[in-house]
Design an enzyme around this catalytic site. Structure first.
Site, PDB file in Angstrom:
ATOM      1  N   SER A 255     -71.293  34.878 -69.097  1.00  0.00           N
ATOM      2  CA  SER A 255     -70.056  34.365 -69.155  1.00  0.00           C
ATOM      3  C   SER A 255     -69.048  35.401 -69.204  1.00  0.00           C
ATOM      4  O   SER A 255     -67.842  35.097 -69.228  1.00  0.00           O
ATOM      5  CB  SER A 255     -70.070  33.633 -70.470  1.00  0.00           C
ATOM      6  N   GLY A 256     -69.321  36.770 -69.306  1.00  0.00           N
ATOM      7  CA  GLY A 256     -68.416  37.542 -69.534  1.00  0.00           C
ATOM      8  C   GLY A 256     -67.866  38.061 -70.823  1.00  0.00           C
ATOM      9  O   GLY A 256     -66.994  38.734 -71.168  1.00  0.00           O
ATOM     10  N   GLY A 257     -68.852  37.368 -71.890  1.00  0.00           N
ATOM     11  CA  GLY A 257     -68.520  37.706 -73.155  1.00  0.00           C
ATOM     12  C   GLY A 257     -69.692  38.576 -73.670  1.00  0.00           C
ATOM     13  O   GLY A 257     -70.710  38.939 -72.924  1.00  0.00           O
ATOM     14  N   VAL A 258     -69.580  38.731 -75.111  1.00  0.00           N
ATOM     15  CA  VAL A 258     -70.418  39.881 -75.590  1.00  0.00           C
ATOM     16  C   VAL A 258     -72.048  39.150 -75.914  1.00  0.00           C
ATOM     17  O   VAL A 258     -72.842  39.834 -75.720  1.00  0.00           O
ATOM     18  CB  VAL A 258     -69.801  40.439 -77.049  1.00  0.00           C
ATOM     19  N   ASP A 259     -71.925  38.105 -76.018  1.00  0.00           N
ATOM     20  CA  ASP A 259     -73.419  37.310 -76.321  1.00  0.00           C
ATOM     21  C   ASP A 259     -74.049  37.383 -74.991  1.00  0.00           C
ATOM     22  O   ASP A 259     -75.426  37.762 -75.086  1.00  0.00           O
ATOM     23  CB  ASP A 259     -73.142  35.961 -76.932  1.00  0.00           C
ATOM     24  N   SER A 260     -73.720  36.977 -74.056  1.00  0.00           N
ATOM     25  CA  SER A 260     -74.487  36.992 -72.660  1.00  0.00           C
ATOM     26  C   SER A 260     -74.929  38.281 -72.142  1.00  0.00           C
ATOM     27  O   SER A 260     -75.871  38.537 -71.471  1.00  0.00           O
ATOM     28  CB  SER A 260     -73.823  35.959 -71.650  1.00  0.00           C
TER      29      SER A 260
ATOM     30  N   CYS B   1     -71.814  19.378 -70.785  1.00  0.00           N
ATOM     31  CA  CYS B   1     -71.849  20.662 -69.768  1.00  0.00           C
ATOM     32  C   CYS B   1     -73.095  21.400 -69.852  1.00  0.00           C
ATOM     33  O   CYS B   1     -73.786  21.575 -68.655  1.00  0.00           O
ATOM     34  CB  CYS B   1     -70.670  21.686 -70.050  1.00  0.00           C
TER      35      CYS B   1
ATOM     36  N   GLY C  77     -76.954  33.169 -73.552  1.00  0.00           N
ATOM     37  CA  GLY C  77     -76.713  33.916 -75.077  1.00  0.00           C
ATOM     38  C   GLY C  77     -76.519  33.180 -76.071  1.00  0.00           C
ATOM     39  O   GLY C  77     -75.779  33.353 -77.135  1.00  0.00           O
TER      40      GLY C  77
ATOM     41  N   CYS D 229     -62.112  25.689 -72.225  1.00  0.00           N
ATOM     42  CA  CYS D 229     -61.716  26.630 -71.226  1.00  0.00           C
ATOM     43  C   CYS D 229     -60.497  26.036 -70.519  1.00  0.00           C
ATOM     44  O   CYS D 229     -59.533  26.726 -70.493  1.00  0.00           O
ATOM     45  CB  CYS D 229     -62.693  27.258 -70.356  1.00  0.00           C
TER      46      CYS D 229
END
Length: 416
Positions: free
Chosen positions: A12-17, A101, A126, A222
């Site tokens: 996703s471009g986030g820290v978790d993934s 989703c 994530g 989003c």
């Protein structure tokens, strides 16, 4: 030498993934990172940061030296998620796009893409969640079709995979996974299952993922971006003005632009009034939105609801519920709320009635009732009917008392 397992990780471009992809590589898997584009932001004036998120995901994959792909589900998202969202809002309901989703996009289209197009042995996300499977068991699963009847084939020997809350209960995301299919769950790894958010950030910092660490955690939807929800929804639905009406005396308090801009429990912005009023009900036939003068007004609280056909993650209701038609467990309809004790009744059509121990504030049709037994997420059902509010019950009791009083006055006790 063992077979190198191929895992496709949703990025996703986030820290978790990002940390999920890192951990998967450390486990020795052949990892492919894939970014999903679900919303076309070309006409949204950059309010949705999907392009930047994609770039951030690409940077992580490059740092990890793993393949990167981008796949678009803009069309699927519009037809299977967003159109449903508008349809629900028009009917006065409050849908949850994140649950929808995950059901239709991430754990159906993306899952099929990972397995069928990229040839993955498993997919990973994530999410802060875990299952009853060990990682190696995931790779031993076979693809099967979902059952078409209410209960799965009793002669099919198949141990269901169960969904459990992650170790970090404050970040637990099983609420959002409560509608995914058993087949997708069988083939999914959750690398963050046993980690806390704080530890995940520490791993990201040590790995040099500064560009994702400094990003604010995404909250809300989003595609709405930083806009006011009312302004956003009015871009897609025609204004349908109506009256704010007091639930107590029927007095018209002001005007609104459309019942679909409001949800039960939220503060109503009534022009010219400094005191706070809150939405308690909506009538889509008259466009009236009923309001009350206190955030703790009894018209905001109720203890009973009915869902549509309930989605059991294990594909069938718990044995206790099947045998007795009733079961004690826990419930929530909002991921930010604590789990609440409840009693569930199973109906013949697969729907359930949920009765909570204490009346709860702000329940609305269209939301999902998610059930838990211990740390296990059993599944969810969309709320289609609400029981009476405390205010309605108090009025009924008051009217009954008045009726009894009038009857006693008409037929007085004879003097002795």
């Amino acid at each position: 030498m063992g077979v190198l397992r191929h895992v496709v990780c949703a990025m996703s471009g986030g820290v978790d993934s990002s940390v999920s992809a890192l951990l998967l590589k450390r486990m020795g898997y052949h990892v492919t990172g894939v970014f999903m584009k679900n919303w076309d932001s070309q006409e949204e004036k950059g309010l949705c940061s999907s392009d930047r998120d994609c770039e951030d995901a690409y940077k992580v994959c490059k740092m990890l030296d793993i393949p990167f792909h981008e796949v678009s589900y803009v069309k699927e998202y519009w037809h299977e998620v967003f159109s449903n969202l508008l349809w629900e809002y028009e009917r006065g309901r409050t849908p949850n796009p994140d649950i929808i989703c995950n059901k239709h996009i991430k754990f159906k289209h993306f899952y099929q893409y990972a397995v069928n197009t990229l040839g993955a042995d498993a997919m990973a996300t994530g999410h802060y969640a875990r299952t009853s499977q060990e990682d190696e068991e995931v790779f031993q699963q076979k693809l099967t079709e979902a059952p078409k009847s209410l209960f799965r084939d009793r002669f099919e020997i198949r141990k269901p995979v169960r969904l459990y809350q992650g170790a970090d209960l404050l970040k637990d995301q099983t609420f959002f996974l409560s509608q995914i299919s058993q087949d997708a769950l069988r083939h999914t790894l959750f690398p963050l299952a046993g980690l806390t958010k704080g530890y995940v950030k520490k791993i990201a910092a040590e790995a040099g993922f500064q560009h994702v660490l400094k990003k604010k955690e995404s909250m809300g939807i989003c595609f709405i971006g930083k806009r006011d929800f009312e302004n956003f929804i009015l871009e897609y639905l025609e204004p349908r003005p109506g009256n704010f009406v007091s639930i107590e005396d029927g007095q018209i308090m002001g005007k609104h632009k459309g019942w679909f801009t409001l949800t039960l429990g939220q503060r109503a912005r009534i022009g010219g009034r400094a005191d706070a009023w809150f939405v308690v009900d909506k009538d889509v036939t008259t466009a009236d939105v009923f309001v009350c003068p206190s955030t703790f007004h009894p018209a905001l609280f109720r203890d009973t609801l009915q869902t549509d056909r309930f989605h059991w993650i294990a594909e069938e209701p718990p044995a206790e519920l099947v045998h007795t038609q009733m079961m004690d467990c826990h419930f929530c309809f909002n991921n930010r709320m604590p789990l609440t004790p409840c009693t569930v009744t199973l109906n013949l059509d697969g729907s359930v009635w949920v009765m909570v121990k204490e009346p709860m504030r702000g329940m609305a049709t269209g939301q999902f009732a998610v059930l838990y037994k211990g740390h296990e997420c059993l599944g969810s059902g969309k709320i289609i009917r609400l029981g009476p509010t405390k205010f309605a019950l108090q009025k009924d009791q008051s009217n009954t008392n008045c009726l009894h009083k009038d009857t006693n006055q008409q037929h007085p006790e004879p003097h002795s």
